[in-house]
Write an enzyme that holds these catalytic residues in place. Structure first.
Site, mmCIF file in Angstrom:
data_model
loop_
_atom_site.group_PDB
_atom_site.id
_atom_site.type_symbol
_atom_site.label_atom_id
_atom_site.label_comp_id
_atom_site.label_asym_id
_atom_site.label_seq_id
_atom_site.Cartn_x
_atom_site.Cartn_y
_atom_site.Cartn_z
ATOM 1 N N HIS A 72 0.836 -1.204 0.000
ATOM 2 C CA HIS A 72 0.000 0.000 0.000
ATOM 3 C C HIS A 72 0.871 1.254 0.000
ATOM 4 O O HIS A 72 1.820 1.346 0.772
ATOM 5 C CB HIS A 72 -0.907 0.016 1.235
ATOM 6 C CG HIS A 72 -2.079 -0.912 1.121
ATOM 7 N ND1 HIS A 72 -3.264 -0.709 1.772
ATOM 8 C CD2 HIS A 72 -2.247 -2.049 0.396
ATOM 9 C CE1 HIS A 72 -4.107 -1.683 1.469
ATOM 10 N NE2 HIS A 72 -3.510 -2.514 0.650
ATOM 11 N N PRO A 285 -2.934 0.084 19.182
ATOM 12 C CA PRO A 285 -2.687 -0.363 17.800
ATOM 13 C C PRO A 285 -2.909 0.694 16.715
ATOM 14 O O PRO A 285 -2.626 0.425 15.547
ATOM 15 C CB PRO A 285 -3.669 -1.528 17.617
ATOM 16 C CG PRO A 285 -4.704 -1.354 18.665
ATOM 17 C CD PRO A 285 -4.079 -0.613 19.793
HETATM 18 P P1 FAD Z 1 3.286 -11.980 21.316
HETATM 19 O O1 FAD Z 1 2.797 -12.020 19.908
HETATM 20 O O2 FAD Z 1 2.333 -11.630 22.392
HETATM 21 O O3 FAD Z 1 3.915 -13.418 21.617
HETATM 22 C C1 FAD Z 1 4.262 -13.847 22.912
HETATM 23 C C2 FAD Z 1 4.213 -15.355 22.965
HETATM 24 O O4 FAD Z 1 4.640 -15.787 24.245
HETATM 25 C C3 FAD Z 1 2.796 -15.894 22.787
HETATM 26 O O5 FAD Z 1 2.797 -16.897 21.793
HETATM 27 C C4 FAD Z 1 2.427 -16.415 24.157
HETATM 28 O O6 FAD Z 1 1.531 -17.516 24.093
HETATM 29 C C5 FAD Z 1 3.788 -16.815 24.702
HETATM 30 N N1 FAD Z 1 3.841 -16.850 26.160
HETATM 31 C C6 FAD Z 1 3.306 -15.973 27.048
HETATM 32 N N2 FAD Z 1 3.550 -16.351 28.308
HETATM 33 C C7 FAD Z 1 4.253 -17.501 28.233
HETATM 34 C C8 FAD Z 1 4.783 -18.373 29.207
HETATM 35 N N3 FAD Z 1 4.619 -18.141 30.507
HETATM 36 N N4 FAD Z 1 5.445 -19.481 28.800
HETATM 37 C C9 FAD Z 1 5.622 -19.720 27.468
HETATM 38 N N5 FAD Z 1 5.121 -18.923 26.493
HETATM 39 C C10 FAD Z 1 4.453 -17.822 26.864
HETATM 40 N N6 FAD Z 1 1.287 -4.376 15.591
HETATM 41 C C11 FAD Z 1 1.714 -3.885 14.385
HETATM 42 O O7 FAD Z 1 2.923 -3.729 14.190
HETATM 43 N N7 FAD Z 1 0.848 -3.552 13.375
HETATM 44 C C12 FAD Z 1 -0.484 -3.687 13.536
HETATM 45 O O8 FAD Z 1 -1.230 -3.449 12.579
HETATM 46 C C13 FAD Z 1 -0.987 -4.166 14.812
HETATM 47 N N8 FAD Z 1 -2.308 -4.331 15.027
HETATM 48 C C14 FAD Z 1 -2.728 -4.954 16.182
HETATM 49 C C15 FAD Z 1 -4.074 -5.180 16.319
HETATM 50 C C16 FAD Z 1 -4.531 -5.834 17.469
HETATM 51 C C17 FAD Z 1 -5.992 -6.068 17.616
HETATM 52 C C18 FAD Z 1 -3.605 -6.291 18.464
HETATM 53 C C19 FAD Z 1 -4.073 -7.031 19.691
HETATM 54 C C20 FAD Z 1 -2.256 -6.055 18.322
HETATM 55 C C21 FAD Z 1 -1.803 -5.382 17.184
HETATM 56 N N9 FAD Z 1 -0.453 -5.134 17.003
HETATM 57 C C22 FAD Z 1 -0.030 -4.548 15.825
HETATM 58 C C23 FAD Z 1 0.518 -5.523 18.017
HETATM 59 C C24 FAD Z 1 1.185 -6.866 17.727
HETATM 60 O O9 FAD Z 1 0.212 -7.870 17.536
HETATM 61 C C25 FAD Z 1 2.121 -7.236 18.904
HETATM 62 O O10 FAD Z 1 2.948 -6.133 19.165
HETATM 63 C C26 FAD Z 1 2.977 -8.477 18.573
HETATM 64 O O11 FAD Z 1 2.189 -9.645 18.681
HETATM 65 C C27 FAD Z 1 4.187 -8.594 19.522
HETATM 66 O O12 FAD Z 1 4.872 -9.786 19.288
HETATM 67 P P2 FAD Z 1 5.636 -10.540 20.440
HETATM 68 O O13 FAD Z 1 6.268 -11.728 19.788
HETATM 69 O O14 FAD Z 1 6.469 -9.586 21.175
HETATM 70 O O15 FAD Z 1 4.509 -10.989 21.471
HETATM 71 C C1 DHB Z 2 -4.497 -3.260 11.140
HETATM 72 C C2 DHB Z 2 -4.244 -3.105 12.483
HETATM 73 C C3 DHB Z 2 -3.883 -1.884 12.979
HETATM 74 O O1 DHB Z 2 -3.620 -1.735 14.290
HETATM 75 C C4 DHB Z 2 -3.753 -0.785 12.150
HETATM 76 O O2 DHB Z 2 -3.396 0.411 12.659
HETATM 77 C C5 DHB Z 2 -3.997 -0.943 10.796
HETATM 78 C C6 DHB Z 2 -4.379 -2.179 10.290
HETATM 79 C C7 DHB Z 2 -4.893 -4.590 10.621
HETATM 80 O O3 DHB Z 2 -5.021 -5.514 11.431
HETATM 81 O O4 DHB Z 2 -5.096 -4.729 9.407
#
Ligand code: FAD
Ligand code: DHB
Length: 387
Positions: A72, A285
């Protein structure tokens, strides 16, 4: 079991770290509490910065992303009965974002080498973080040189740091996002961020047949309060505000409510433990930054571990937290700013509402202001910042 880096959590941060380390000949094990199918089906982020795409491609996880990801070159800000395009190709030439679901990133990373990940591991605890770290879990133990805490905001690694070491900074917002995935073609070619007096709405997508939407809802709402009819009529009310736009509706495949929070811990390390991604910081987000920040942390950590094993120097490891935090705080500010710009606050008085509209008018009419939004949204280059 013995490995060089013990990784807790198989989200994007932990999985990517494990691959980047393997490419550099550094061994690791990823311990994940959920099942493989659970982590592969968790619908979350969708917007990848160019640097995130490049990093995934370099990790060997880019084949499907490059084929199926939707590139995009702009987004729309919709408010006051009109749409305004923030044109990346004009404001930040050569830079764009790719729309590709986080769970697809997770699937691609796991598929590269599932043998390094142990799923459904319960009772994970980390020990001796100062000198000879280990991770125990029900039925096993991993001894390692370092531990990467990639276990998200609710994980166990951050709370294992002794009290008084970490300082946290946080802000809660008085609303949540209700997100749905729907089997309907996108109603527009680009993402639409809509600010309305009824609250914020976001139109996004995953493919030519699947759309993703978000609605600002009260932080006390549960999904019971939001049957499908109400979701669609609210999305219509917030998005069908410009002439000629009509929303495609259809089957909702997945839905959920996410609270909005900003959080940072400083430093992001203690002894031999390094926190990365949501374990160290989260953003609301609206700026689409969480996943991209997790990838940026992992790049810094990989380079520091590579230096340690290659040259025997722990300088880069010592500087890990400082190396990440400047980008983290820029994303914190951008995410707070986008959230404030686009959401309705219960506390808003008429003065605050006029300020919000004035800023929206500025961002959509001044090239300088629009460029500020665009360059943060597509992602600042790695290594950016005050040196
Ligand atoms: P996580 O994805 O949370 O992974 C952590 C892992 O650790 C999980 O699999 C969990 O099960 C595991 N875990 C937890 N505790 C334990 C334990 N005690 N023992 C073993 N395993 C454990 N970010 C963007 O950049 N762009 C976006 O568009 C965006 N939109 C979003 C929309 C929504 C609705 C949400 C909820 C989030 C969004 N985010 C977005 C944020 C993004 O999803 C997170 O920042 C990302 O998942 C972070 O990755 P991570 O690997 O740090 O953590
Ligand atoms: C999406 C999530 C976001 O948080 C955002 O700012 C834009 C798009 C998505 O899930 O597509």
């Amino acid at each position: 079991m013995r490995t060089q880096v013990g990784i807790v959590g198989a989200g994007p941060a932990g999985l990517l770290l494990s691959h980047l380390l393997a490419q550099r000949g550094i061994s690791s094990v990823v311990l994940e509490k959920h099942s493989r199918s659970h982590v592969e089906s968790r619908v979350r982020a969708g917007v990848l910065e160019q640097g995130t795409v490049d990093t995934l491609v370099a990790a060997g996880a880019g084949e499907r992303l490059l084929r199926e990801g939707l590139v995009h070159h702009g987004i729309e800000l919709r408010y006051g009965g009109a749409g305004h395009r923030i044109a990346f190709e004009k404001l930040v030439p050569g830079r764009a974002i790719t729309v590709y679901g986080q769970q697809e990133v997770v699937k691609d990373l796991i598929a590269l080498d599932p043998s390094r990940v142990r799923f459904e591991v319960s009772g994970v605890a980390v020990h001796s973080l100062e000198d000879s770290p280990s991770i125990t879990f029900d039925g096993g133990r991993v001894d390692c040189d370092f531990i990467a805490g990639c276990d998200g905001f609710h994980g166990v690694t951050r709370p294992s740091v002794p009290e008084g070491v970490l300082t946290t900074f946080e802000r809660d917002y008085p609303f949540s996002w209700l997100g749905i995935l729907a089997r309907v073609p996108p109603s527009a070619e680009e993402l639409i961020y809509a600010a309305t007096p009824r609250g914020f709405a976001l139109h996004s997508m995953r493919s030519p047949t699947i759309s993703r939407f978000y609605l600002q809802v009260s932080s006390t709402d549960s999904m019971q309060a939001w049957p499908a009819d109400r979701i669609w009529s609210e999305l219509r009310a917030r998005l069908e505000t410009v002439p000629g736009f009509s929303l495609e509706t259809g089957e909702i495949i997945e839905s959920g409510i996410t609270p909005m929070r900003s959080f940072v811990t400083e430093p992001m390390q203690y002894g031999k433990l390094f926190l990365a991604g949501d374990a160290a910081h989260i953003v609301p987000p609206t700026g689409a930054k969480g996943l991209n920040l997790a990838v940026a942390d992992v790049r810094v950590l990989t380079a520091a571990l590579d230096r340690f094993y290659g040259e025997g120097s722990s300088d880069a490891l010592d500087a890990y937290s400082d190396g990440c935090l400047q980008r983290v705080w820029r994303a914190q500010h951008f995410s707070w700013w986008m959230t404030t710009l686009l959401h309705t606050f219960d506390t808003d008085d008429p003065y605050a509402q006029r300020l919000q509209t004035s800023y929206l008018d500025y961002v959509t009419s001044s090239e300088a202001a629009a460029t500020t939004l665009a360059e943060n949204y597509v992602g600042l280059p790695y290594g950016w910042g005050v040196q």
